[in-house]
Scaffold this motif. Structure first.
Motif, mmCIF file in Angstrom:
data_model
loop_
_atom_site.group_PDB
_atom_site.id
_atom_site.type_symbol
_atom_site.label_atom_id
_atom_site.label_comp_id
_atom_site.label_asym_id
_atom_site.label_seq_id
_atom_site.Cartn_x
_atom_site.Cartn_y
_atom_site.Cartn_z
ATOM 1 N N THR A 113 7.873 2.576 23.179
ATOM 2 C CA THR A 113 9.108 2.654 22.426
ATOM 3 C C THR A 113 10.220 3.058 23.366
ATOM 4 O OG1 THR A 113 10.282 3.866 20.696
ATOM 5 C CG2 THR A 113 8.487 5.012 21.763
ATOM 6 N N GLU A 172 -2.279 12.197 22.575
ATOM 7 C CA GLU A 172 -2.740 10.957 23.195
ATOM 8 C C GLU A 172 -1.788 10.464 24.280
ATOM 9 O OE1 GLU A 172 -3.731 8.016 20.241
ATOM 10 O OE2 GLU A 172 -4.521 9.511 18.855
ATOM 11 N N ASP A 173 -0.488 10.538 24.027
ATOM 12 C CA ASP A 173 0.482 9.899 24.920
ATOM 13 C C ASP A 173 0.851 10.749 26.128
ATOM 14 O OD1 ASP A 173 0.530 7.832 23.089
ATOM 15 O OD2 ASP A 173 2.211 8.694 21.982
ATOM 16 N N ARG A 210 -3.849 1.649 25.297
ATOM 17 C CA ARG A 210 -2.737 1.313 24.420
ATOM 18 C C ARG A 210 -1.784 0.427 25.206
ATOM 19 N NH1 ARG A 210 -4.290 6.474 23.537
ATOM 20 N NH2 ARG A 210 -3.003 7.303 25.183
ATOM 21 N N PRO A 257 -0.668 19.144 13.946
ATOM 22 C CA PRO A 257 0.280 18.040 13.794
ATOM 23 C C PRO A 257 1.709 18.580 13.748
ATOM 24 C CG PRO A 257 -0.783 18.520 11.702
ATOM 25 C CD PRO A 257 -1.453 19.388 12.738
ATOM 26 N N LYS A 258 2.667 17.730 14.016
ATOM 27 C CA LYS A 258 4.064 18.158 13.960
ATOM 28 C C LYS A 258 4.403 18.674 12.565
ATOM 29 C CE LYS A 258 6.816 17.631 16.834
ATOM 30 N NZ LYS A 258 7.236 18.589 17.897
ATOM 31 N N ASN A 309 0.455 12.702 18.231
ATOM 32 C CA ASN A 309 0.811 11.572 19.090
ATOM 33 C C ASN A 309 0.899 11.997 20.553
ATOM 34 O OD1 ASN A 309 0.903 9.797 16.969
ATOM 35 N ND2 ASN A 309 3.123 9.896 16.716
ATOM 36 N N SER A 348 -6.998 11.841 18.657
ATOM 37 C CA SER A 348 -6.472 13.165 18.315
ATOM 38 C C SER A 348 -6.656 13.403 16.822
ATOM 39 C CB SER A 348 -4.989 13.278 18.694
ATOM 40 O OG SER A 348 -4.221 12.283 18.036
ATOM 41 N N ARG A 384 4.824 6.729 22.875
ATOM 42 C CA ARG A 384 3.533 6.231 23.321
ATOM 43 C C ARG A 384 3.611 5.932 24.802
ATOM 44 N NH1 ARG A 384 -0.424 7.107 19.551
ATOM 45 N NH2 ARG A 384 0.346 6.641 17.486
ATOM 46 N N ARG A 428 8.732 9.799 15.571
ATOM 47 C CA ARG A 428 7.571 9.374 16.333
ATOM 48 C C ARG A 428 7.666 9.886 17.748
ATOM 49 N NH1 ARG A 428 6.933 3.796 17.216
ATOM 50 N NH2 ARG A 428 4.808 4.297 17.801
ATOM 51 N N LEU A 429 6.566 10.377 18.263
ATOM 52 C CA LEU A 429 6.508 10.708 19.666
ATOM 53 C C LEU A 429 6.319 9.441 20.480
ATOM 54 C CD1 LEU A 429 4.291 13.894 19.724
ATOM 55 C CD2 LEU A 429 6.747 13.737 19.997
#
Length: 479
Positions: A33, A161-162, A29, A142-143, A158, A169, A5, A2-3
């Protein structure tokens, strides 16, 4: 994987959170993390992975996420109600076969997002009458660990957006399905249509909807530079000017060696590299405005004309200097050079908002000044070619153009616009004397161009490339 946030809130976040900036009054948001951004791979530098390139909060060197947000807000605010702006990325260009050129993002998409990857698309949707009433959609790749093992990392959905603060996205491969839904809800679509052979071009045309050109609206924003943009251009000018001055200190036998030295000096001193293919023109080749072969010799008794500049944070500088190969001007070279320099200094002084002049008006002042100076040197009463004035033959280009993210910035933005504080332009008068008997013998074949990048201020211009020396005495004193 996960990237991270980016928590867009006012309350504290956990340590190591990547927070490029907080969107004021628009919390989206509210989670985070504890994974450090420095442990992740992105498609471009971020502060946590490249602190030697970016300061906290910056998306690209010198330009913060907040400034990018403000640019999108201003563009959205300039649109009619419920309108959408669509910005496709540039495509990878191939030199031959599978050999590609370094990717450079399409300038308007870069200006509004800071996102530097190919196969991407930005959509800015005006949702209300207030400045911040808009939605930012970003389509990208995407990744894909298997693909990234071959090509290097990209940022993924991710991070869209982050890191880049998109409100939503999407996978770029799904744009033909998702984009029509967004566009059909809009009252008007602004886009500079890509070729029909591209997926986006095909998708837009299949919708059979009328579109309006986006370029004029973005030009109005890009033409006036922010303090951060001016600072980047000043850094590009400072380093480039010093590199050119350093080059003047040394004798050069071959144009290619001087070309290679400038490329190295720009990069070695902290720029990302040259802003464009330079002109390095020894002797009579200086009469060719965009001579870029750079494969001949620089001979004693001649001058060399160098049009070169570097890039910092995607902002460029554009500089031209002419100097004697031997380090000392001949009498005729000095006379012609001094005439051009006098006019160039005068035109630079006109780059102030209080003067109220446009580039076209400064060009006419340059023509008048050059004609006056050349008359003193014996160029009066000369026969011209049919349909051409003397200035058409000796000074065949405009005195300047806008400069910024591109060397010729904001294409289509008129040179008849009165200059305002924040406009950045070049001032580059030149004289190119044909080698024929109509002209005074001792000036035949000579070429002189002197160019600076200049930022317009209210009462006095800011010369962004002042470190490149141009006075006769200063040039000759270098050796």
């Amino acid at each position: 994987m996960r990237l991270i946030r980016a928590a867009l809130r006012q309350t504290p976040t956990k340590q190591h959170i990547y927070r490029p900036f907080q969107k004021i009054n628009i919390p989206k948001r509210n989670y985070a993390t504890s994974v450090s951004a420095a442990e992740l791979d992105f498609g471009q530098p971020v502060h946590e992975t490249h602190p030697h390139i970016l300061q906290p909060g910056e998306i690209t060197p010198g330009i913060t996420a907040e400034e990018y947000f403000s640019r999108r807000a201003k563009l959205a605010h300039s649109l009619p109600a419920n309108s959408v702006a669509v910005l496709p990325s540039a495509s990878i260009q191939y030199r031959s076969g599978a050999v590609f050129f370094p990717f450079r993002q399409e300038s308007n998409l870069l200006y509004l997002t800071g996102f530097l990857e190919p196969e991407s698309l930005a959509v800015i949707h005006k949702t209300g009458p207030n400045l911040n009433d808009f939605a930012f959609h970003l389509f990208c790749r995407p990744k894909d660990p298997r693909a990234e093992q071959w090509s290097g990392p990209w940022s993924g959905l991710n991070a869209a957006e982050d890191v880049f603060n998109a409100d939503a996205s999407y996978d770029i491969a799904k744009a033909p399905q998702i984009l029509p839904t967004i566009l059909r809800s809009a009252a008007r679509v602004y886009v500079d249509l890509p070729p029909v052979t591209t997926p986006l071009g095909s998708t837009l045309r299949s919708l059979s909807m009328s579109t309006s050109p986006l370029q004029p609206l973005v030009n109005a924003l890009r033409a006036i530079k922010s303090p951060a943009e001016i600072a980047n251009m000043r850094q590009a000018g400072r380093v480039s000017g010093r590199a050119i001055t350093s080059a003047m200190r040394r004798p050069w036998k071959f144009e290619k060696d001087l070309h290679n030295y400038l490329d190295y000096a720009f990069t070695h001193s902290g720029l990302s590299g040259p802003a464009y293919v330079p002109v390095v023109a020894g002797g009579r080749r200086g009469r060719m405005i965009h001579y870029v072969h750079n494969n001949s010799t620089c001979n004693e008794g001649e001058t060399v004309l160098v049009d070169a500049g570097g890039e910092y944070g995607f902002y460029v500088t554009d500089i031209t200097r002419t100097w004697p190969v031997s380090g000392k001007f001949s009498p005729a070279q000095k006379d012609l050079y001094s005439a051009v320099l006098k006019v160039q200094r005068r035109c630079v002084s006109l780059c102030r908002a209080s003067a109220g002049l446009s580039l076209d008006e400064i060009h006419r002042a340059a023509e008048s000044g050059l004609s006056e100076e050349l008359t003193k040197l014996g160029f009066d009463g000369l026969q011209t070619y049919p349909g051409d004035s003397l200035m058409d033959q000796l000074f065949p280009h405009h005195v300047g153009h806008y400069v910024g993210l591109d060397v010729h910035d904001t294409p289509g933005y008129g040179r008849s616009v009165p200059l305002k504080a924040g406009h950045c332009v070049t001032i580059e008068p030149g004289i190119y004397v044909p080698d024929d008997e109509r002209f005074p013998k001792h000036f035949r074949g000579l070429a002189v161009r002197i160019e600076d990048s200049v930022c317009v201020d209210d009462d006095s211009p800011i010369n962004l490339s002042v470190e490149a020396v141009k006075e006769v005495a200063d040039i000759e004193a270098l050796r």
